[in-house]
Design an enzyme around this catalytic site. Structure first.
Site, PDB file in Angstrom:
ATOM      1  N   LYS A 155       0.839  -1.215   0.000  1.00 63.25           N
ATOM      2  CA  LYS A 155       0.000   0.000   0.000  1.00 63.25           C
ATOM      3  C   LYS A 155       0.870   1.261   0.000  1.00 63.25           C
ATOM      4  CE  LYS A 155      -1.982  -1.085   3.928  1.00 63.25           C
ATOM      5  NZ  LYS A 155      -1.257  -2.338   4.252  1.00 63.25           N
TER       6      LYS A 155
ATOM      7  N   ARG B 171      -9.668   0.925   8.793  1.00 70.09           N
ATOM      8  CA  ARG B 171      -9.252  -0.446   9.068  1.00 70.09           C
ATOM      9  C   ARG B 171     -10.297  -1.214   9.855  1.00 70.09           C
ATOM     10  NH1 ARG B 171      -3.376   0.320   8.847  1.00 70.09           N
ATOM     11  NH2 ARG B 171      -2.314  -1.593   9.314  1.00 70.09           N
TER      12      ARG B 171
ATOM     13  N   ARG C  12      11.923  -5.655   4.354  1.00 73.10           N
ATOM     14  CA  ARG C  12      11.638  -4.206   4.250  1.00 73.10           C
ATOM     15  C   ARG C  12      12.610  -3.386   5.096  1.00 73.10           C
ATOM     16  NH1 ARG C  12       5.802  -1.953   5.357  1.00 73.10           N
ATOM     17  NH2 ARG C  12       5.981  -3.179   7.241  1.00 73.10           N
TER      18      ARG C  12
ATOM     19  N   ARG D  43      11.480  -1.747  10.904  1.00 73.09           N
ATOM     20  CA  ARG D  43      10.444  -1.346  11.854  1.00 73.09           C
ATOM     21  C   ARG D  43      10.315  -2.349  12.992  1.00 73.09           C
ATOM     22  NH1 ARG D  43       5.241   0.159   8.253  1.00 73.09           N
ATOM     23  NH2 ARG D  43       4.262  -1.076   9.886  1.00 73.09           N
TER      24      ARG D  43
ATOM     25  N   ARG E 261      -0.331  -9.105  13.299  1.00 72.53           N
ATOM     26  CA  ARG E 261      -0.916  -8.079  12.412  1.00 72.53           C
ATOM     27  C   ARG E 261      -1.753  -8.738  11.318  1.00 72.53           C
ATOM     28  NH1 ARG E 261       4.374  -5.196  10.780  1.00 72.53           N
ATOM     29  NH2 ARG E 261       3.099  -4.083   9.257  1.00 72.53           N
TER      30      ARG E 261
END
Ligand code: AP5
Length: 219
Positions: A13, A88, A127, A160, A171
Site C-alpha cells: 500500500k 481499518r 523491508r 520497523r 498483524r
C-alpha cells in the site's frame, strides 16, 4: 480523487501510494505514518498508541479517527488524497463516510491489493524504512543503491519494530478479523476494485492505474 488503499500488512500500500502521489498530484495520508510520528514525538496519543502497535493490535478507533480527521483538514488534502491504512475497521469506515458527507464529499474508489500470506512474510522481512523521510525499500525486490542509506535523502534505513516475525503474524490475524470485512462493505457500496498485488512493483502499479482509470470523481 479520494482513494482508499486497502490490503494486509506488507501488501504494498505504502509503496504504491508513493508511486501514485506524483502521478495524481495527491498526498499520501498513511495512518501508520501519522501514528509513528506521534510515537517518536512521545505525545500522549503516541505513548498510548505504541502499546497497541508493539503488539500488532489496532490502535483504538477514536484515537485514529481524530488523528486522520485533523490531517484531512490540511490544505494539501482539499482536492483529494490517497488514504493508506485507514479505514481499518467498520467503525472507522463509517466515521470516514460521515466526516466526508458533512462536507458534501465521498470516497471515489477503494483499491484492495490482494497478496497471499507467504509473499507478505517475504516482503516484510526484507523491508527497510528511512528514519528521515519514511521511504521504503526491500533488500531484494527494491534495494537501495547503498546498503542502509536512503536514495532520496541519505537518511538511515532501519527495520520497523513491528516487523518482527511474531508481531507480523499478529498483524495478519488482526487484518483478517477486523479489516478484511471492509472488502465486503465497500463491495456493497459499489466502490471496490480488487487488484492482484503479486508481481513486480511496476506490474502492480500498472494494474492499479488501469483499475483507477475512468473512476468518476464525486464532489
Ligand atoms: P501501518 O504502518 O499502516 O502498517 P500496515 O498496514 O501493517 O502496512 P505496512 O506498512 O506494513 O505495509 P504496506 O502495505 O504499506 O507495504 P509496503 O509498501 O511498505 O500500521 C502499523 C500499525 O499502526 C498497525 O499494526 C496498527 O497498530 C497501527 N495502525 C495504523 N493504521 C491504523 C488504523 N487505521 N487503525 C488502528 N490502528 C492503526 O511494502 C512492504 C515491503 O514489500 C517493502 O519492503 C516493499 O519494498 C516491498 N514491496 C512492495 N511491493 C512489492 C512488490 N510488488 N513486489 C515485491 N516487493 C514489494
Amino acid at each position: 480523487m479520494r482513494l482508499v488503499l486497502l490490503g494486509p500488512p506488507g501488501a504494498g500500500k505504502g509503496t504504491q501510494a508513493k508511486m501514485l502521489e506524483g502521478e495524481l498530484g495527491l498526498p499520501q495520508i498513511a495512518s501508520g505514518d501519522l501514528l509513528r510520528t506521534a510515537v517518536r514525538a512521545k505525545t500522549p496519543l503516541g505513548v498510548e498508541a505504541r502499546r497497541y502497535m508493539d503488539k500488532g493490535a489496532l490502535v483504538p478507533d477514536e484515537l485514529v479517527i481524530k488523528l486522520v480527521e485533523q490531517r484531512l483538514q490540511q490544505a494539501d488534502a482539499v482536492n483529494g488524497y490517497i488514504l493508506d491504512g485507514f479505514p481499518r475497521t467498520h467503525k472507522q469506515a463509517e466515521a470516514l463516510r460521515q466526516m466526508l458527507a458533512g462536507h458534501g464529499q465521498a470516497i471515489d474508489v477503494v483499491a484492495a491489493l490482494i497478496v497471499p500470506n507467504d509473499e507478505i512474510v517475504k516482503r516484510i522481512s526484507g523491508r527497510r524504512t528511512c528514519r528521515n523521510c519514511g521511504a521504503t525499500y526491500h533488500l531484494i525486490f527494491d534495494p537501495p543503491r547503498n546498503m542502509n542509506v536512503c536514495d532520496k535523502c541519505n537518511g538511515e534505513l532501519y527495520q520497523r519494530e513491528d516487523d518482527a516475525e511474531d508481531t507480523v503474524r499478529m498483524r495478519l490475524q488482526t487484518y483478517d478479523t477486523q479489516t478484511k470485512p471492509l472488502l465486503e462493505y465497500y463491495e456493497q457500496a459499489g466502490l471496490l476494485r480488487r487488484i492482484d498485488g503479486v508481481g513486480s512493483l511496476e506490474t502492480v502499479h500498472q494494474r492499479l492505474k488501469t483499475a483507477l482509470a475512468g473512476v468518476a470523481q464525486r464532489a
